[in-house]
Scaffold this active site. Structure first.
Site, short mmCIF file in Angstrom:
data_model
loop_
_atom_site.label_atom_id
_atom_site.label_comp_id
_atom_site.label_asym_id
_atom_site.label_seq_id
_atom_site.Cartn_x
_atom_site.Cartn_y
_atom_site.Cartn_z
N ARG A 46 -13.48 4.31 2.83
CA ARG A 46 -12.36 4.68 1.98
C ARG A 46 -12.60 5.94 1.14
NH1 ARG A 46 -10.39 -0.69 -1.13
NH2 ARG A 46 -8.82 0.76 -1.90
N HIS A 92 -4.72 1.53 9.52
CA HIS A 92 -5.15 1.49 8.12
C HIS A 92 -4.74 0.18 7.47
CE1 HIS A 92 -6.90 3.77 4.86
NE2 HIS A 92 -5.91 3.46 4.05
N TYR A 136 13.06 9.17 2.18
CA TYR A 136 13.87 10.37 1.98
C TYR A 136 13.20 11.65 2.49
CZ TYR A 136 16.46 7.38 -1.25
OH TYR A 136 17.19 6.37 -1.80
#
Length: 914
Positions: A46, A92, A136
């Protein structure tokens, strides 16, 4: 409380075994094991980037998923949510916000030095605004990112199973870009953290190539290529010691300042304009912090703060009170606000799966080694594929090589009952492998035409050349490194750019001059305090009598007041009218072309608004103790005061300046010179007189002293116009005294005159002995006789209405050039040898044509640069020229003295006065 945990398991044994089996587990060991597993998962999976491709797993997975979705730079954008879903569902196993936030950052030009994602929509702002929701916004890869994933299909990197073992994902990307250094990385793991600064791609690739060419290169040598971090938001790096430590050890510190300019408004007030903020600093937060500092009286002198930034760029305006000193406010902003921010360098990355602290050479060498591995694997893959294809083509040529072979193959296929039987028949009849036989069975009929057979033979020949070339690459390591260099240069050509972050060397940095090219430059300072440096070549040489070219654009009420030549390695001592001294390195002065206005001195030094620069002294070796001990600073004022102070007292620069001389009321500092302790000092005044005396007639005093009388003035309107100091060394033996009047007349007169054997005994008795370069001695006399300081002196120019008062005094040689600047900004450069020699009591010749309302503001000597006179081309800012020195106007205005007819000095020499 017990340290053991009892675990009860169902009975699996016979009747003789106990009903329950208890396993004792040490809770400390259990916690240690579990925590180590967790911490390694965070470190490897990570928080830390891989040294090879410079990416953390989440960034690598985003780019791989976008590549799998065919989201190239020339393909349409796709919804961000689609990419996030692809990454979450396949690779992931974490939250969607972690993926989307990472992808957003890859699309922000103020976060990434080189963006990897091309975003469409609202991706936030540098003012701290967050991005729009993933539903968006739309994304696709940048060309830069495609260079990081190129060749992944050629088995160049290893693949591993994803979180549920259903798919494979790359463990590293086969990047052609040294991503770890170029874009940097930051993250917090368990027990460790990383903070790698972004750098300039062009510089990093140059460093990689330098390492490939010389594996034994040192880190100091690599720093000639990779100079310092280069941040996406620009700014100014202040000091290199911390950066050098980071390059050497992997741990250091970067101090980054925002870029500021000072603008003067029409009402006379100054305003500080911040055009670049430090990396990761919010512009709104910075403006709010400045407002907080003002409201809490931490900083005084600011009247208003506004963030006027837009899509065009950053602009935070800080308005000042009329009496505020801009540089003082800027320094306070650096101290108390995020306008100056420091970043800790902590170059920790995964090397072969283990965290390691890396220096500059380590990061470059690991990347180059990885690229060598990628090129080797790619070549091996291409060789395997080429040999496979060649093997099939060999089978084709065996079957379709002749018409008889082709007919026999067709007959075998037609007579076979099954494809397997046909394959076996072809293998037996033509000695083919199973792969070749299958390929022949899959041939189309058109391949059997004569034209197609020729193509097969041609393809086979080209393929054999390719195979030999690929084998040559695998056999020779130097060829592989040449390929790596070529690919790096290609990346540099595509994506390389100029530095955005300027490097400003702090006073504590050692040997800054080693990184600055030494060259002569022209320094100009205007009456209102604008300073700049420009190349000497920008000022072309003209004939005497020319009209001149503009030496700098000024405001209507401004004009050029100081103009001189200095080396970029020199130190400038700035002396103000009130007797203060400030320091500045020449290379710290902004470089512009000669027509630019320059930068306000207040931006560079903390000079009070009620004071102004009067004299600039060029000191070549201020850090040389032997040089400093041998030299003095001689200062004179307009009212005729002379003072001498040891240079050693000016050898320790202070940001706020020091007091160089105490000025009496109504007086001001006029001129300053550097002397060797045995010089002749000469002072000239407006009324046309000059005095000469030995330097030892002025005793050395401290910086706070007033000084002593140097020359007697004629009335309140008279004043000193200049001072020169000539050494008794043979190097100054050929120097001459040049004087110029306010209306543009001038002349030169020898200071030292050699006495020959024919001289009278009386002349020899008045002369003095000086050593020559070869060690011999000669007799000399002075055209300006030596007196005690404080006397009236002798006439140096015949002052009339046509000449106007004396304007300036210089010591020159025939090899020098003369630069004359008028109050209007008009500047002319001419050869000193074109100025006629004349006696000290004459008027001189016309040097420059000036308007009736104009007058000479300053004269400066330019040492010989070895340049030829240039022809004035159309488009140059020149009103008129007189290439032959026969300007009619000048001829008409010349007096008999200007035609080299000396007017005798009828005024007797003034008596020496103490």
């Amino acid at each position: 409380m017990s340290d053991n945990t009892n675990e009860i398991l169902p009975n699996e044994g016979g009747e003789n075994e106990p009903q329950n089996r208890i396993v004792a587990v040490n809770i400390e060991e259990q916690m240690k094991s579990a925590y180590i597993d967790y911490s390694m998962s965070v470190i490897v999976g990570r928080a830390l980037p891989d040294v090879r491709d410079g990416l953390k797993p989440v960034h690598r997975r985003v780019l791989y998923a976008m590549n799998e979705l065919s989201m190239a730079h020339n393909k349409p954008h796709k919804k961000s949510a689609r990419v996030v879903g692809e990454v979450l569902g396949k690779y992931h196993p974490h939250g969607d916000s972690s993926v989307y936030d990472a992808m957003v950052r890859m699309a922000q030009p103020w976060s990434m030095r080189y963006m990897m994602v091309d975003g469409q929509g609202n991706f936030g702002s540098q003012d701290g605004d967050g991005p729009a929701a993933m539903r968006y916004t739309e994304v696709r890869m940048q060309r830069y990112a495609e260079s990081m994933i190129e060749d992944i299909e050629k088995e160049t990197v290893d693949f591993g199973l994803n979180f549920d073992d259903s798919l494979e994902e790359p463990t590293v990307l086969p990047t052609r870009i040294p991503q770890l250094l170029v874009n940097g990385s930051s993250g917090i793991a368990v027990g460790m953290a990383t903070n790698i600064m972004p750098h300039n791609l062009t510089e990093v690739i140059n460093g990689c190539i330098a390492y490939i060419e010389n594996k034994e290169i040192t880190i100091d040598e690599l720093m000639h290529y990779v100079k310092a971090p280069d941040f996406p938001t620009g700014g100014i790096i202040y000091g290199i010691d911390g950066i050098k430590q980071g390059f050497q050890t992997g741990r250091g510190r970067v101090v980054l300042r925002g870029r500021v300019t000072v603008e003067t408004l029409k009402n006379g007030k100054d305003q500080i304009v911040i055009t670049e903020v430090p990396y990761q600093v919010s512009r709104d937060a910075l403006a709010e912090k400045i407002g907080y500092l003002v409201n809490n009286k931490i900083i005084d002198g600011i009247t208003h703060v506004a963030n006027e930034s837009n899509k065009e760029g950053t602009r935070v305006v800080v308005e000042l009170r009329r009496d505020a000193v801009a540089q003082v406010i800027i320094n306070q902003l650096y101290k108390y606000s995020e306008l100056q921010t420091s970043y800790g360098i902590n170059n920790v990355a995964l090397v072969k799966g283990r965290p390691r602290t890396l220096n500059l050479k380590d990061m470059i060498s690991e990347f180059v080694a990885f690229r060598h591995e990628v090129v080797t694997k790619r070549t091996q893959y291409e060789l395997r594929e080429a040999e496979k294809r060649a093997h099939i083509l060999e089978g084709y040529m065996k079957v379709v090589g002749t018409q008889n072979d082709l007919d026999r193959a067709i007959k075998i296929i037609r007579e076979s009952k099954t494809p397997d039987e046909a394959r076996e028949g072809l293998m037996t009849s033509f000695d083919l492998s199973e792969i070749q036989a299958k390929a022949i069975l899959e041939l189309r009929l058109r391949t059997l035409t004569g034209l197609e057979i020729d193509k097969i033979r041609s393809e086979y020949d080209e393929l054999m050349k390719t195979i030999n070339h690929l084998k040559g690459i695998l056999a020779d390591e130097s060829i592989r490194f040449d390929i790596i260099k070529g690919e790096l240069l290609e990346v540099q050509k595509k994506f390389g750019d100029e530095r955005r972050t300027e490097i400003q060397y702090a006073s504590g940095d050692m040997r800054i001059e080693d990184m600055i090219a030494e060259e002569d430059v022209v320094i100009t300072i205007s009456h209102l305090g604008y300073i700049k440096r420009a190349s000497v070549a920008d000022y072309r040489s003209q004939k005497r009598g020319g009209r001149g070219a503009m030496g700098g654009k000024t405001r209507d009420e401004d004009y050029l007041e100081h103009l001189f030549i200095a080396s970029t390695h020199d130190t400038l001592l700035f002396f103000t009218e009130k007797g203060r001294c400030y320091w500045l390195k020449v290379y710290e002065i902004p470089e512009t072309d000669k027509n630019a206005k320059g930068r306000a001195i207040q931006n560079l030094m903390q000079i009070p608004q009620d004071d102004k620069i009067r004299v600039i002294l060029d000191v070549p070796k201020l850090d040389d103790e032997a040089f400093v001990d041998k030299h003095n600073i001689v200062l004179c004022t307009k009212k005729g005061i002379i003072k001498k102070t040891k240079l050693k007292e000016f050898s320790r620069p202070r940001q706020t300046g020091v007091n160089a001389i105490t000025i009496n009321e109504g007086d001001q500092l006029l001129d300053v010179a550097l002397t060797d302790g045995e010089s002749f000092i000469m002072m000239a005044i407006k009324s046309g007189r000059a005095i000469s005396f030995n330097e030892d007639r002025v005793r050395a005093t401290g910086r706070g002293a007033i000084g002593v009388s140097g020359i007697e003035l004629e009335g309140e309107s008279d004043a000193v116009v200049g001072m020169i100091c000539l050494s008794k060394d043979f190097k100054d033996r050929d120097r001459q005294v040049l004087v110029v009047s306010e209306k543009g007349l001038g002349k030169r007169t020898p200071f030292f005159e050699l006495i020959g054997e024919e001289a009278t005994d009386e002349d020899k008795e008045k002369a003095f002995t000086l050593k020559n370069e070869d060690g011999s001695e000669s007799l000399y006399q002075l055209s300006y006789r030596i007196t005690n300081r404080g006397g009236k002196g002798v006439k140096t120019m015949n002052i009339t209405d046509k000449t106007g008062p004396l304007a300036g005094l210089l010591s020159v040689t025939q090899a020098d050039d003369l630069m004359i600047t008028c109050q209007s900004g008009l500047t002319i450069r001419m050869k000193v040898e074109s100025v006629r020699e004349a006696g000290r009591a004459t008027q001189g010749v016309k040097l420059i044509n000036i308007d009736n309302k104009d007058q000479i503001a300053a004269i400066a000597r330019i040492q010989d640069q070895g340049e030829e006179e240039e022809i004035i081309e159309e488009g140059d800012v020149v009103v008129s020229t007189d290439p032959e020195g026969t300007n009619p106007t000048a001829t008409e205005e010349q007096t008999p003295d200007a035609n080299n007819e000396e007017t005798p000095d009828t005024t007797p020499d003034a008596p020496a006065a103490e």
